[in-house]
Design a protein around this motif. Structure first.
Motif, mmCIF file in Angstrom:
data_model
loop_
_atom_site.group_PDB
_atom_site.id
_atom_site.type_symbol
_atom_site.label_atom_id
_atom_site.label_comp_id
_atom_site.label_asym_id
_atom_site.label_seq_id
_atom_site.Cartn_x
_atom_site.Cartn_y
_atom_site.Cartn_z
ATOM 1 N N LYS A 1 54.952 41.056 46.610
ATOM 2 C CA LYS A 1 55.251 42.268 45.860
ATOM 3 C C LYS A 1 53.979 42.998 45.432
ATOM 4 N N ARG A 2 52.979 42.235 45.015
ATOM 5 C CA ARG A 2 51.742 42.849 44.551
ATOM 6 C C ARG A 2 51.122 43.727 45.637
ATOM 7 N N GLU A 3 51.271 43.342 46.916
ATOM 8 C CA GLU A 3 50.693 44.123 48.000
ATOM 9 C C GLU A 3 51.540 45.345 48.349
ATOM 10 N N ARG A 4 52.808 45.402 47.888
ATOM 11 C CA ARG A 4 53.656 46.551 48.146
ATOM 12 C C ARG A 4 53.466 47.634 47.092
ATOM 13 N N LEU A 5 52.794 47.334 46.011
ATOM 14 C CA LEU A 5 52.588 48.301 44.942
ATOM 15 C C LEU A 5 51.560 49.346 45.364
ATOM 16 N N PRO A 6 51.702 50.563 44.850
ATOM 17 C CA PRO A 6 50.700 51.575 45.189
ATOM 18 C C PRO A 6 49.346 51.204 44.571
ATOM 19 N N PRO A 7 48.262 51.510 45.257
ATOM 20 C CA PRO A 7 46.944 51.186 44.707
ATOM 21 C C PRO A 7 46.671 52.018 43.455
ATOM 22 N N LEU A 8 45.834 51.476 42.594
ATOM 23 C CA LEU A 8 45.496 52.171 41.356
ATOM 24 C C LEU A 8 44.628 53.386 41.654
ATOM 25 N N THR A 9 44.873 54.432 40.901
ATOM 26 C CA THR A 9 44.031 55.622 41.005
ATOM 27 C C THR A 9 42.770 55.387 40.168
ATOM 28 N N ALA A 10 41.783 56.230 40.355
ATOM 29 C CA ALA A 10 40.548 56.127 39.566
ATOM 30 C C ALA A 10 40.860 56.323 38.084
ATOM 31 N N GLU A 11 41.784 57.226 37.776
ATOM 32 C CA GLU A 11 42.175 57.478 36.384
ATOM 33 C C GLU A 11 42.817 56.241 35.758
ATOM 34 N N GLN A 12 43.654 55.540 36.523
ATOM 35 C CA GLN A 12 44.295 54.333 36.006
ATOM 36 C C GLN A 12 43.263 53.222 35.771
ATOM 37 N N LYS A 13 42.346 53.060 36.719
ATOM 38 C CA LYS A 13 41.302 52.040 36.554
ATOM 39 C C LYS A 13 40.451 52.327 35.321
ATOM 40 N N THR A 14 40.077 53.592 35.157
ATOM 41 C CA THR A 14 39.267 53.989 34.004
ATOM 42 C C THR A 14 40.042 53.763 32.709
ATOM 43 N N GLY A 15 41.323 54.097 32.708
ATOM 44 C CA GLY A 15 42.158 53.888 31.526
ATOM 45 C C GLY A 15 42.261 52.422 31.146
ATOM 46 N N LEU A 16 42.419 51.555 32.139
ATOM 47 C CA LEU A 16 42.484 50.114 31.867
ATOM 48 C C LEU A 16 41.158 49.592 31.325
ATOM 49 N N GLN A 17 40.054 50.042 31.923
ATOM 50 C CA GLN A 17 38.742 49.589 31.456
ATOM 51 C C GLN A 17 38.475 50.054 30.029
ATOM 52 N N ALA A 18 38.836 51.290 29.714
ATOM 53 C CA ALA A 18 38.631 51.804 28.361
ATOM 54 C C ALA A 18 39.501 51.040 27.366
ATOM 55 N N TYR A 19 40.719 50.734 27.750
ATOM 56 C CA TYR A 19 41.624 49.984 26.865
ATOM 57 C C TYR A 19 41.064 48.582 26.616
ATOM 58 N N ALA A 20 40.519 47.975 27.658
ATOM 59 C CA ALA A 20 39.937 46.640 27.525
ATOM 60 C C ALA A 20 38.732 46.663 26.595
ATOM 61 N N PRO B 1 54.862 44.866 33.595
ATOM 62 C CA PRO B 1 54.123 43.875 32.806
ATOM 63 C C PRO B 1 53.714 42.626 33.587
ATOM 64 N N SER B 2 54.517 42.185 34.548
ATOM 65 C CA SER B 2 54.130 40.979 35.291
ATOM 66 C C SER B 2 52.899 41.250 36.155
ATOM 67 N N TRP B 3 52.770 42.469 36.659
ATOM 68 C CA TRP B 3 51.580 42.835 37.419
ATOM 69 C C TRP B 3 50.342 42.765 36.526
ATOM 70 N N LEU B 4 50.488 43.200 35.279
ATOM 71 C CA LEU B 4 49.357 43.230 34.356
ATOM 72 C C LEU B 4 48.748 41.839 34.184
ATOM 73 N N GLN B 5 49.581 40.814 34.147
ATOM 74 C CA GLN B 5 49.071 39.461 33.937
ATOM 75 C C GLN B 5 48.167 38.989 35.075
ATOM 76 N N SER B 6 48.422 39.459 36.288
ATOM 77 C CA SER B 6 47.597 39.025 37.416
ATOM 78 C C SER B 6 46.441 39.990 37.703
ATOM 79 N N TYR B 7 46.416 41.133 37.028
ATOM 80 C CA TYR B 7 45.360 42.123 37.266
ATOM 81 C C TYR B 7 44.028 41.645 36.704
ATOM 82 N N ARG B 8 42.970 41.880 37.437
ATOM 83 C CA ARG B 8 41.619 41.563 36.974
ATOM 84 C C ARG B 8 40.802 42.852 36.987
#
Length: 154
Positions: free
Chosen positions: A66-85, A121-128
């Motif tokens: 399933k993880r490979e069927r998900l759309p790839p993250l956009t640059a905005e999403q990656k930046t948002g996750l990094q800022a939240y972290a 949320p389950s995707w979030l747990q495996s995201y690095r």
């Protein structure tokens, strides 16, 4: 396809009622059509194994995780996750998961809320988070330090 008897013969099950019963007994807990479907699938698997063929059972969706069927993250999403972290520290995933599940804070914004809706949320747990690339300053600083402390005894 032929008959069930043909499949039984091709798979190597003997013609006696005892041998046939022994095979079908493993599916007795299933009802009606489910029993027949499971038995036929097993017969086909046995035939494929006996004849050295690839598995005859059709594969669903190519068995892509399933993880490979998900759309790839956009640059905005990656930046948002990094800022939240950065904003929430070590426990950023559990805090974001709590927010996504309706907990207080509601500081995830539209980008991360959209990510919750597409990835979950389950995707979030495996995201690095990607490892930060060293900047020019961090690469040059150790070299300058070595040069200034190296050969002062000459």
């Amino acid at each position: 396809m032929g008959t069930i008897g043909d499949l039984e013969r091709r798979s190597g099950i003997g013609p006696s009622p005892a041998e046939r019963t022994a095979f079908w007994q493993q599916f007795h807990h299933l009802d009606g059509q489910a029993c027949l479907d499971a038995g036929v699938a097993e017969l086909r698997r046995m035939i494929a194994a006996k004849e050295g063929l690839a598995e005859v059972i059709p594969n669903r969706r190519g068995r892509v995780p399933k993880r490979e069927r998900l759309p790839p993250l956009t640059a905005e999403q990656k930046t948002g996750l990094q800022a939240y972290a950065v904003r929430h520290g070590r426990r950023w995933k559990s805090i974001l998961d709590n927010v996504w599940m309706g907990g207080a804070l509601y500081d995830d914004g539209g980008t991360l809320r959209g990510l919750r809706n597409t990835h979950g949320p389950s995707w979030l747990q495996s995201y690095r988070l990607p490892k930060p690339k060293p900047s020019a300053e961090t690469l040059i600083a150790p070299i300058e330090h070595e040069a200034s402390s190296g050969n002062d005894d000459v």
